[in-house]
Design a protein around this motif. Structure first.
Motif, PDB file in Angstrom:
ATOM      1  N   MET A   1      59.697  39.413  68.237  1.00 51.08           N
ATOM      2  CA  MET A   1      58.977  41.115  69.524  1.00 51.08           C
ATOM      3  C   MET A   1      59.587  41.554  67.287  1.00 51.08           C
ATOM      4  SD  MET A   1      60.566  41.933  72.403  1.00 51.08           S
ATOM      5  CE  MET A   1      59.230  43.015  73.568  1.00 51.08           C
TER       6      MET A   1
ATOM      7  N   GLU B   1      68.689  39.240  57.868  1.00 55.00           N
ATOM      8  CA  GLU B   1      70.222  39.686  58.377  1.00 55.00           C
ATOM      9  C   GLU B   1      70.368  38.634  59.984  1.00 55.00           C
ATOM     10  OE1 GLU B   1      72.760  41.422  57.987  1.00 55.00           O
ATOM     11  OE2 GLU B   1      73.742  40.799  60.207  1.00 55.00           O
ATOM     12  N   ALA B   2      68.993  38.170  60.243  1.00 55.70           N
ATOM     13  CA  ALA B   2      69.359  37.326  61.997  1.00 55.70           C
ATOM     14  C   ALA B   2      68.937  35.952  61.062  1.00 55.70           C
ATOM     15  CB  ALA B   2      67.799  37.461  62.405  1.00 55.70           C
TER      16      ALA B   2
ATOM     17  N   MET C   1      69.931  49.863  57.261  1.00 56.69           N
ATOM     18  CA  MET C   1      69.654  48.172  56.396  1.00 56.69           C
ATOM     19  C   MET C   1      68.424  48.591  55.204  1.00 56.69           C
ATOM     20  SD  MET C   1      71.205  44.990  58.254  1.00 56.69           S
ATOM     21  CE  MET C   1      72.622  45.130  58.698  1.00 56.69           C
TER      22      MET C   1
ATOM     23  N   ALA D   1      70.978  33.706  74.178  1.00 48.53           N
ATOM     24  CA  ALA D   1      70.465  34.350  72.976  1.00 48.53           C
ATOM     25  C   ALA D   1      69.030  33.278  71.688  1.00 48.53           C
ATOM     26  CB  ALA D   1      72.104  34.516  71.898  1.00 48.53           C
TER      27      ALA D   1
ATOM     28  N   GLN E   1      68.016  49.359  68.752  1.00 44.02           N
ATOM     29  CA  GLN E   1      68.723  49.224  67.355  1.00 44.02           C
ATOM     30  C   GLN E   1      69.434  47.965  68.303  1.00 44.02           C
ATOM     31  OE1 GLN E   1      69.185  49.930  64.160  1.00 44.02           O
ATOM     32  NE2 GLN E   1      67.038  50.740  65.151  1.00 44.02           N
TER      33      GLN E   1
ATOM     34  N   ARG F   1      72.890  35.476  59.486  1.00 40.97           N
ATOM     35  CA  ARG F   1      73.604  35.057  60.988  1.00 40.97           C
ATOM     36  C   ARG F   1      73.432  34.048  62.062  1.00 40.97           C
ATOM     37  NH1 ARG F   1      77.681  37.817  58.343  1.00 40.97           N
ATOM     38  NH2 ARG F   1      76.895  39.515  56.847  1.00 40.97           N
ATOM     39  N   VAL F   2      72.192  34.631  61.915  1.00 36.74           N
ATOM     40  CA  VAL F   2      72.399  33.445  63.812  1.00 36.74           C
ATOM     41  C   VAL F   2      71.541  31.777  63.215  1.00 36.74           C
ATOM     42  CG1 VAL F   2      70.283  33.342  65.926  1.00 36.74           C
ATOM     43  CG2 VAL F   2      70.968  35.538  64.646  1.00 36.74           C
TER      44      VAL F   2
ATOM     45  N   ARG G   1      60.308  40.982  59.734  1.00 33.79           N
ATOM     46  CA  ARG G   1      61.838  40.439  60.089  1.00 33.79           C
ATOM     47  C   ARG G   1      61.968  39.503  61.567  1.00 33.79           C
ATOM     48  NH1 ARG G   1      65.063  45.055  63.263  1.00 33.79           N
ATOM     49  NH2 ARG G   1      63.237  45.761  64.457  1.00 33.79           N
ATOM     50  N   ALA G   2      60.519  39.672  61.964  1.00 35.03           N
ATOM     51  CA  ALA G   2      60.568  38.485  63.126  1.00 35.03           C
ATOM     52  C   ALA G   2      60.289  37.462  62.479  1.00 35.03           C
ATOM     53  CB  ALA G   2      59.507  39.072  64.387  1.00 35.03           C
TER      54      ALA G   2
ATOM     55  N   LEU H   1      66.224  39.129  68.154  1.00 36.12           N
ATOM     56  CA  LEU H   1      66.719  38.251  67.537  1.00 36.12           C
ATOM     57  C   LEU H   1      67.142  36.955  67.047  1.00 36.12           C
ATOM     58  CD1 LEU H   1      66.536  40.888  64.218  1.00 36.12           C
ATOM     59  CD2 LEU H   1      64.919  39.012  64.946  1.00 36.12           C
ATOM     60  N   GLY H   2      68.055  37.224  68.486  1.00 34.18           N
ATOM     61  CA  GLY H   2      68.888  36.040  69.204  1.00 34.18           C
ATOM     62  C   GLY H   2      70.204  36.423  68.704  1.00 34.18           C
TER      63      GLY H   2
ATOM     64  N   GLN I   1      76.214  51.937  62.034  1.00 34.86           N
ATOM     65  CA  GLN I   1      75.678  53.051  62.571  1.00 34.86           C
ATOM     66  C   GLN I   1      76.484  54.394  62.720  1.00 34.86           C
ATOM     67  OE1 GLN I   1      70.800  52.376  63.399  1.00 34.86           O
ATOM     68  NE2 GLN I   1      71.668  50.758  63.158  1.00 34.86           N
TER      69      GLN I   1
ATOM     70  N   LEU J   1      63.568  49.171  63.409  1.00 38.14           N
ATOM     71  CA  LEU J   1      64.423  48.870  62.447  1.00 38.14           C
ATOM     72  C   LEU J   1      65.919  49.378  62.203  1.00 38.14           C
ATOM     73  CD1 LEU J   1      61.703  49.163  59.022  1.00 38.14           C
ATOM     74  CD2 LEU J   1      62.331  46.945  60.945  1.00 38.14           C
ATOM     75  N   PHE J   2      66.828  47.887  62.011  1.00 42.95           N
ATOM     76  CA  PHE J   2      67.615  48.584  61.317  1.00 42.95           C
ATOM     77  C   PHE J   2      68.218  49.554  60.216  1.00 42.95           C
ATOM     78  CE2 PHE J   2      68.377  44.315  63.074  1.00 42.95           C
ATOM     79  CZ  PHE J   2      68.229  44.227  64.174  1.00 42.95           C
TER      80      PHE J   2
ATOM     81  N   ARG K   1      65.977  33.370  72.237  1.00 47.19           N
ATOM     82  CA  ARG K   1      65.042  34.518  72.012  1.00 47.19           C
ATOM     83  C   ARG K   1      64.738  34.258  70.609  1.00 47.19           C
ATOM     84  NH1 ARG K   1      69.520  37.430  74.643  1.00 47.19           N
ATOM     85  NH2 ARG K   1      68.550  38.596  76.787  1.00 47.19           N
ATOM     86  N   SER K   2      66.407  33.467  70.078  1.00 47.28           N
ATOM     87  CA  SER K   2      65.727  34.031  68.478  1.00 47.28           C
ATOM     88  C   SER K   2      64.528  33.050  68.213  1.00 47.28           C
ATOM     89  CB  SER K   2      66.464  32.723  68.146  1.00 47.28           C
ATOM     90  OG  SER K   2      66.853  31.211  68.286  1.00 47.28           O
TER      91      SER K   2
ATOM     92  N   MET L   1      62.468  34.081  61.612  1.00 43.87           N
ATOM     93  CA  MET L   1      63.764  33.615  62.048  1.00 43.87           C
ATOM     94  C   MET L   1      62.588  32.470  62.868  1.00 43.87           C
ATOM     95  SD  MET L   1      66.394  34.389  63.380  1.00 43.87           S
ATOM     96  CE  MET L   1      66.939  33.537  64.308  1.00 43.87           C
TER      97      MET L   1
END
Lengths: 258, 312
Positions: free
Chosen positions: A99, A118-119, A110, A91, B192, A122-123, A167-168, B199-200, B214, A106-107, A94-95, A171
């Protein structure tokens, strides 16, 4: 060899990937330098998207080695053995890699701004107010300042994809992967997304773009790779590949799409 | 003269075709709807008038007991049983569903066996077992059976039977809730999870922040159904035995008055009151979790809104 690697953002060596008996990638080797924009083109089913998904380890590879920024993706090499990375290590890798998907993803529960922050919160454990401030800057950068409270369902495809790019970017990735970012868009909305990507490329972001937009590839890409049947058929500068393709397969494909 | 009339006629038709103001069309008539509504109202009025004069309904007894403090208290026990057991069921159900989706084979099989047992045996039988638990295990020791005892836990017999009923209902229901939650999780587009991953986000973070919120949109309507079903299933806790809830309380009263019908009506009235309250709560929750679903949200409001106003 090692000093050469340090200049490279992506170094893929002899990548092979199959789904069951179906081999999708045969021995793909590719290099992407820092700040370079590489466009991957080819007919559907040629393995472009699968290769892209291997780079951030959404897919496992069966053979070869894949390095991003000098870091082996998905595994740790010890002696002559490869060890699978723990989920949190994968993870973390990937952060650093952004991508953008064909279907935006999209979420949907939200708002645009919530998607973007969000990321980081949280991340990356970024402070919320800082994340909001930076999220607003990014939405402004993709031209959507007035849409920060809109839910994805209330945005056009082009707007959704621009939020997805923001969003990408939130990060702070060192590499951006685009998987056919304009293929799901109505023709009149393609331009606004390509504009954002063009601006991103000129800011020095390293990008790998799977696309069917030959005009964009010709204008923005530093190099262009034509894939078919899971192999790299031809690569070079966009002008060289698009104007005077050497391989018959490339010629046949380009004669259909140009 | 006829020439002039023709001219006017033409002029009028030209005017009409070029008019841009709002159309005031006569709405389509639905004479059969009116007819069937009148017929139904007539039948209902007839039934009510007849029932209000019928001795065997025992309306005097009904009025005497409908707001009887004992009955009201028993209805509160029913509500407590429902709320507590559903809380256990929802939390455990989410846990079980997530376990079944997890990449960990141990989690997967534990969840599968749990659902197999608790969904595969009747809730009445399970409640009897919970009532007998203190007979099966009068004391609870930690250690190796028949070899060494390390720690003796306080006796189970001190715990009120009410809580065994709550646990029994909750564990049984959690097996059903697990399947409802699983359907909800499966309804969330795979993209999703992939976007969260890219995003990690780790698996549990993406579950908590992206997938479960969701899935709630799909999970809530059948869960509302389960809550209402649970409200009525609580009448089975006599198996434990717990006899303080609404149905048993009214049955006890019926055996005193020798007239079961008015007390059945009393119990039904209370069940209907609580069901109506629960339906309103469900409607609120649905609105909350429909955010981001513009079109669906409008549908939900008009649909269940009219349903509720029709029911109350």
């Amino acid at each position: 060899m090692e000093t050469g690697t340090e200049l490279l953002m992506v170094d893929a060596r002899h990548i092979r990937k199959s789904f069951g008996a179906n081999t999708v990638l045969h021995d793909i080797s590719l290099e992407v330098k820092r700040g370079e924009v590489l466009c991957l083109v080819g007919p559907s089913g040629s393995g472009k998207s699968t290769f892209l998904r291997c780079i951030n380890h959404l897919e496992d590879i069966d053979a070869g080695r894949l390095f991003v920024d000098g870091q082996l993706i998905g595994y740790r090499e010890h002696g002559d053995k490869l060890y699978q990375l723990k989920p949190h290590e994968a993870a973390a890798q990937r952060s650093d890699i952004g991508m953008v998907f064909q279907k935006f993803n999209l979420f949907s529960h939200m708002t645009a701004l919530e998607n973007v922050i969000e990321a980081p919160i949280r991340v990356k454990k970024m402070d919320r107010s800082l994340a909001i401030e930076r999220g607003r800057e990014l939405l402004a950068r993709v031209g959507l300042s007035d849409k920060e409270n809109a839910y994805p369902a209330h945005l056009s495809g082009g707007q959704q994809q621009r939020v997805a790019i923001a969003r990408a970017l939130a990060m702070e990735p060192k590499l951006m992967l685009f998987d056919e970012p304009t293929s799901a868009l109505d023709p009149e909305l393609v331009g606004e997304v390509l504009d954002v990507m063009r601006e991103l490329a000129s800011s020095g972001m390293t990008m790998i773009v799977v696309t069917h937009e030959m005009g964009f590839a010709r204008e923005v890409a530093d190099s262009l790779v034509f894939m078919d049947g899971g192999i790299v058929v031809e690569s070079g500068t966009p002008a060289a590949v698009l104007n005077s393709p050497q391989q018959p397969r490339t010629q046949a494909f380009l004669s259909k799409v140009l | 003269m006829s020439d002039k009339a023709q001219q006017i006629g033409r002029q009028v038709s030209v005017d009409l075709s070029e008019r841009s103001d709002l159309i005031t069309a006569v709405p389509l008539r639905h004479p059969w709807r009116l007819f069937s509504a009148v017929l139904l109202v007539g039948l209902v009025v007839g039934f009510v008038v007849d029932a209000s004069h019928r001795k065997s309904y025992g309306w005097a007894t009904y009025r005497q007991y409908i707001f009887d403090p004992g009955v009201a208290k028993a209805s509160l026990v029913t509500l407590q049983l429902t709320v507590y057991s559903m809380l256990i069921a929802v939390v455990l159900g989410i846990l079980l569903a997530v376990m079944r989706q997890s990449p960990n084979p141990i989690f997967k099989s534990v969840a599968w066996v749990y659902i197999w047992i608790f969904r595969g045996t009747p809730v009445y039988v399970q409640l009897v077992f919970w009532g007998l638990l203190t007979t099966l295990y009068p004391t609870v020791m930690l250690g190796v059976p028949h070899v060494v005892d390390i720690l003796e836990l306080p006796s189970l017999t001190d715990i009120p039977l009410f809580w065994f009923a709550v646990i029994g209902l909750g564990l049984n229901e959690s097996a059903y809730m697990a399947e409802i939650v699983r359907a909800g999780l499966l309804s969330v587009d795979h993209g999703q999870e992939e976007a969260a991953k890219a995003l990690g986000m780790g698996w549990s973070l993406s579950m908590r922040r992206i997938i479960i919120p969701q899935a709630m949109r799909i999970i809530i309507p059948p869960t509302g159904n389960e809550v209402i079903s649970m409200l009525k299933t609580t009448s089975l806790v006599i198996a434990v035995p717990v006899a303080t809830e609404l149905y048993m309380r009214t049955r006890d009263l019926a055996s005193i008055t020798f007239n079961p019908i008015p007390l059945l009506l009393v119990a039904s009235t209370w069940y209907l009151i609580y069901t109506s309250i629960l339906m309103i709560a469900q409607h609120r929750l649905e609105q909350r979790f429909a955010r981001g679903h513009g079109q669906a949200r409008v549908d939900v409001i008009t649909h269940s809104g009219s349903e509720i106003s029709g029911m109350l």
